[in-house]
Write an enzyme that holds these catalytic residues in place. Structure first.
Site, PDB file in Angstrom:
ATOM      1  N   LEU A  19      38.661 -40.730  -1.115  1.00  3.32           N
ATOM      2  CA  LEU A  19      38.618 -40.259  -2.507  1.00  3.32           C
ATOM      3  C   LEU A  19      38.037 -41.312  -3.445  1.00  3.32           C
ATOM      4  O   LEU A  19      38.176 -42.510  -3.237  1.00  3.32           O
ATOM      5  CB  LEU A  19      39.997 -39.817  -2.987  1.00  3.32           C
ATOM      6  N   LYS A  47      35.922 -45.630   7.612  1.00  3.79           N
ATOM      7  CA  LYS A  47      36.189 -45.920   6.217  1.00  3.79           C
ATOM      8  C   LYS A  47      35.453 -47.173   5.749  1.00  3.79           C
ATOM      9  O   LYS A  47      34.765 -47.175   4.728  1.00  3.79           O
ATOM     10  CB  LYS A  47      37.698 -46.072   6.012  1.00  3.79           C
ATOM     11  N   ASN A  96      32.208 -47.394   2.993  1.00  2.00           N
ATOM     12  CA  ASN A  96      32.146 -48.215   1.778  1.00  2.00           C
ATOM     13  C   ASN A  96      31.058 -49.280   1.878  1.00  2.00           C
ATOM     14  O   ASN A  96      30.399 -49.602   0.891  1.00  2.00           O
ATOM     15  CB  ASN A  96      33.517 -48.846   1.482  1.00  2.00           C
ATOM     16  N   CYS A 136      37.837 -51.300  -4.519  1.00  2.00           N
ATOM     17  CA  CYS A 136      37.522 -50.944  -3.127  1.00  2.00           C
ATOM     18  C   CYS A 136      36.249 -51.597  -2.605  1.00  2.00           C
ATOM     19  O   CYS A 136      36.312 -52.444  -1.714  1.00  2.00           O
ATOM     20  CB  CYS A 136      37.417 -49.433  -3.001  1.00  2.00           C
TER      21      CYS A 136
HETATM   22  C1  UGA Z   1      34.877 -45.932  -3.489  1.00  2.00           C
HETATM   23  C2  UGA Z   1      34.219 -44.900  -2.556  1.00  2.00           C
HETATM   24  O1  UGA Z   1      33.161 -44.244  -3.245  1.00  2.00           O
HETATM   25  C3  UGA Z   1      35.252 -43.875  -2.092  1.00  2.00           C
HETATM   26  O2  UGA Z   1      34.653 -42.976  -1.164  1.00  2.00           O
HETATM   27  C4  UGA Z   1      36.387 -44.625  -1.415  1.00  2.00           C
HETATM   28  O3  UGA Z   1      37.397 -43.729  -0.973  1.00  2.00           O
HETATM   29  C5  UGA Z   1      36.993 -45.604  -2.417  1.00  2.00           C
HETATM   30  O4  UGA Z   1      36.000 -46.533  -2.835  1.00  2.00           O
HETATM   31  C6  UGA Z   1      38.105 -46.341  -1.708  1.00  2.00           C
HETATM   32  O5  UGA Z   1      37.820 -47.107  -0.795  1.00  2.00           O
HETATM   33  O6  UGA Z   1      39.270 -46.058  -1.988  1.00  2.00           O
HETATM   34  P1  UGA Z   1      35.557 -45.910  -6.076  1.00  2.00           P
HETATM   35  O7  UGA Z   1      35.970 -47.343  -5.899  1.00  2.00           O
HETATM   36  O8  UGA Z   1      36.451 -44.977  -6.804  1.00  2.00           O
HETATM   37  O9  UGA Z   1      35.304 -45.237  -4.654  1.00  2.00           O
HETATM   38  O10 UGA Z   1      34.196 -45.973  -6.877  1.00  2.00           O
HETATM   39  P2  UGA Z   1      32.689 -45.496  -6.618  1.00  2.00           P
HETATM   40  O11 UGA Z   1      32.462 -44.183  -7.230  1.00  2.00           O
HETATM   41  O12 UGA Z   1      32.317 -45.678  -5.207  1.00  2.00           O
HETATM   42  O13 UGA Z   1      31.925 -46.583  -7.514  1.00  2.00           O
HETATM   43  C7  UGA Z   1      31.995 -47.966  -7.168  1.00  2.00           C
HETATM   44  C8  UGA Z   1      31.177 -48.803  -8.096  1.00  2.00           C
HETATM   45  O14 UGA Z   1      29.795 -48.629  -7.847  1.00  2.00           O
HETATM   46  C9  UGA Z   1      31.371 -48.517  -9.582  1.00  2.00           C
HETATM   47  O15 UGA Z   1      31.484 -49.755 -10.259  1.00  2.00           O
HETATM   48  C10 UGA Z   1      30.114 -47.798  -9.976  1.00  2.00           C
HETATM   49  O16 UGA Z   1      29.782 -47.991 -11.323  1.00  2.00           O
HETATM   50  C11 UGA Z   1      29.095 -48.444  -9.060  1.00  2.00           C
HETATM   51  N1  UGA Z   1      27.907 -47.613  -8.787  1.00  2.00           N
HETATM   52  C12 UGA Z   1      28.037 -46.408  -8.173  1.00  2.00           C
HETATM   53  C13 UGA Z   1      26.655 -48.074  -9.128  1.00  2.00           C
HETATM   54  O17 UGA Z   1      26.496 -49.181  -9.688  1.00  2.00           O
HETATM   55  N2  UGA Z   1      25.567 -47.311  -8.842  1.00  2.00           N
HETATM   56  C14 UGA Z   1      25.659 -46.105  -8.249  1.00  2.00           C
HETATM   57  O18 UGA Z   1      24.616 -45.464  -8.017  1.00  2.00           O
HETATM   58  C15 UGA Z   1      26.924 -45.648  -7.897  1.00  2.00           C
END
Ligand code: UGA
Length: 446
Positions: free
Chosen positions: A161, A217, A221, A273
């Site tokens: 998630l 997992k 990531n 994460c």
């Molecule tokens: C992430 C994973 O996407 C989930 O699938 C996973 O379950 C979760 O970690 C976990 O291990 O529990 P999350 O940490 O909620 O989820 O955030 P993301 O949506 O993955 O974003 C992570 C970071 O990447 C954010 O700082 C976001 O701004 C950045 N990001 C995302 C970018 O800089 N560019 C992008 O194109 C996408």
């Protein structure tokens, strides 16, 4: 819902982000759920429908099922053992202090606290992100400590998630992964019952061994982090050549083998994460003697960190070479929009660094203000984006909340000292801002 659906009695141990979401969603599927946590304050807040963090739709879902009677909370492992047919372990695996590896003390504590109470056949399901090899060790520990012995089975069911979409990702996941010691075991039968509504909705289920389930997992990531750092590396090349990384990314995205998601260049990834998971993965690879296989993740990490340096450098350039006494507005504090999580947030680390270099930094975020104030009491905070921008020489847009996209550039212009904007997320409409008289910069764009 399927005619085969039989509600089960589930416990969810650890009521943080993952656990609170999982507990509420399992109740939504129709199960009877008991949430377990060692912190009594957390339990009484949840019981009253209050969440210690912001996640769209989750507080409502918890209240709904506390009211429906399908969701309760306790601090007692004995009660949990007596109640549950399946126990989900959802505790955190933070980065060890001063080391890259994961701290497994909470994961171990769940087994140590629960197992001695297990007197009838049951399944304990790990959902936390752990170094590969952990499940096998925990399974042995579970059998050794449980009075019911090998009839207390362990399964590994990683969670994917995203914050901001937690409820939806749990109720409509892309896939379910189930790591088992043995196919067709009691653990598999019970978990198929738990997830029956999702399986009926044709969510793919992949049965694996423990190691594969754990690795899926971490690999997911690591891949996502790599994709983000890839496009950020391209942004560096774009800056050196006058190319535009947003157009580059758009063109790449039409190739269905590449796809456009997680290809937004900007200040990079943060949160609880991605950064810790790639570091723990490298630490585990070291232990396994395959450090070379993951050596590229070190580069992924440093590309990501360089984005923050680059933003500070760009800010300095826009302040005529010196940040001393310059007023800078920072829009965004959370590590991403629709979350109040500030763990390893690029926005706040940049804000704090600018402040250290002598700038007067004012931060605004729609949801993360309380957390930001606690962690960075030295920064100034404003109640809205315009107040943050008042008298500013420069605005940095560092977390892409919808609220910032909805702002009227002309109205913001009236309150600033200098109409200069750097978009650290490449999502604001530059033409609109430029038309209103702003100087706009972004990472990786001319
Ligand atoms: C992430 C994973 O996407 C989930 O699938 C996973 O379950 C979760 O970690 C976990 O291990 O529990 P999350 O940490 O909620 O989820 O955030 P993301 O949506 O993955 O974003 C992570 C970071 O990447 C954010 O700082 C976001 O701004 C950045 N990001 C995302 C970018 O800089 N560019 C992008 O194109 C996408």
């Amino acid at each position: 819902m399927s005619t085969h659906f039989h509600p089960l009695r589930l416990t969810v141990i650890g009521t943080g982000y993952l656990g609170a979401t999982h507990a509420a969603c399992m109740a939504e599927l129709g199960h009877e759920v008991l949430g377990v946590d060692v912190e009594p304050d957390k339990i009484s807040a949840l019981q009253a429908g209050r969440l210690p963090f912001y996640e769209p739709g989750l507080a409502e879902l918890i209240s709904k099922h506390v009211a429906s009677g399908r969701l309760r909370f306790t601090t007692s492992y004995q009660e949990a053992a007596e109640f549950g047919e399946v126990h989900f372990s959802c505790v955190g695996t933070p980065q060890k202090k001063g080391e890259s590896g994961a701290d497994l003390r909470y994961v171990d504590a769940v087994i140590d606290s629960l197992a001695p109470h297990l007197t009838r056949p049951t399944v304990v399901v790990g959902k936390s992100t752990v170094p590969v090899g952990t499940a096998e060790r925990l399974a042995e520990r579970l059998t050794a400590l449980a009075p019911v012995g090998a009839q207390a089975q362990l399964a590994w069911n990683p969670e994917f998630l995203r914050e901001g979409f937690a409820v939806d990702d749990t109720l409509r996941p892309d896939r379910l992964v189930l790591g088992l010691q043995q196919e067709g075991s009691a653990a598999e039968v019970l978990l198929r019952q738990v997830y029956a509504p999702l399986l009926d909705a044709d969510i793919p289920l992949v049965i694996t061994d423990f190691s594969t389930a754990e690795l899926v997992k971490t690999a997911a990531n690591a891949f996502l982090a790599t994709k983000i750092s890839f496009i950020n590396a391209m942004a560096e090349v774009c800056e050196a050549t006058g190319a535009d990384v947003t157009l580059l990314s758009k063109c790449l995205s039409y190739d269905t083998r590449i796809g456009g998601r997680f290809l937004n260049a900007g200040v990079g990834f943060g949160g609880g994460c991605l950064p810790k998971d790639i570091r723990a993965f490298m630490a585990r690879a070291d232990e396994l003697g395959v450090d070379q296989a993951l050596a590229f993740l070190r580069e992924v990490d440093s590309i990501n960190m360089r984005r923050r340096d680059r933003m500070v450098e760009l800010a300095r350039e826009h302040c005529d070479g010196s940040l001393l006494g310059r007023r800078i507005a920072v829009w965004g504090a959370a590590f991403k929009p629709d979350s109040d999580d500030i763990r390893d947030s690029p926005a706040l680390t940049i804000a704090a660094r600018l402040q250290l270099l002598g700038a007067e930094v004012t931060v605004y975020d729609p949801k993360a203000m309380d957390n930001a104030r606690k962690m960075y009491p030295g920064l100034s905070y404003a109640d809205d984006p315009l107040q943050a921008a008042r008298g500013a020489h420069l605005i940095l847009h560092l977390t892409e909340w919808q609220e910032f996209r909805d702002l009227d550039p002309a109205a913001v212009r009236k309150v600033v000292a200098r109409p200069q904007l750097i978009d650290g997320r490449n999502v604001l409409d530059r033409d609109d801002w430029r038309a209103a008289g702003w100087t706009c910069r972004a990472l990786g764009r001319p």
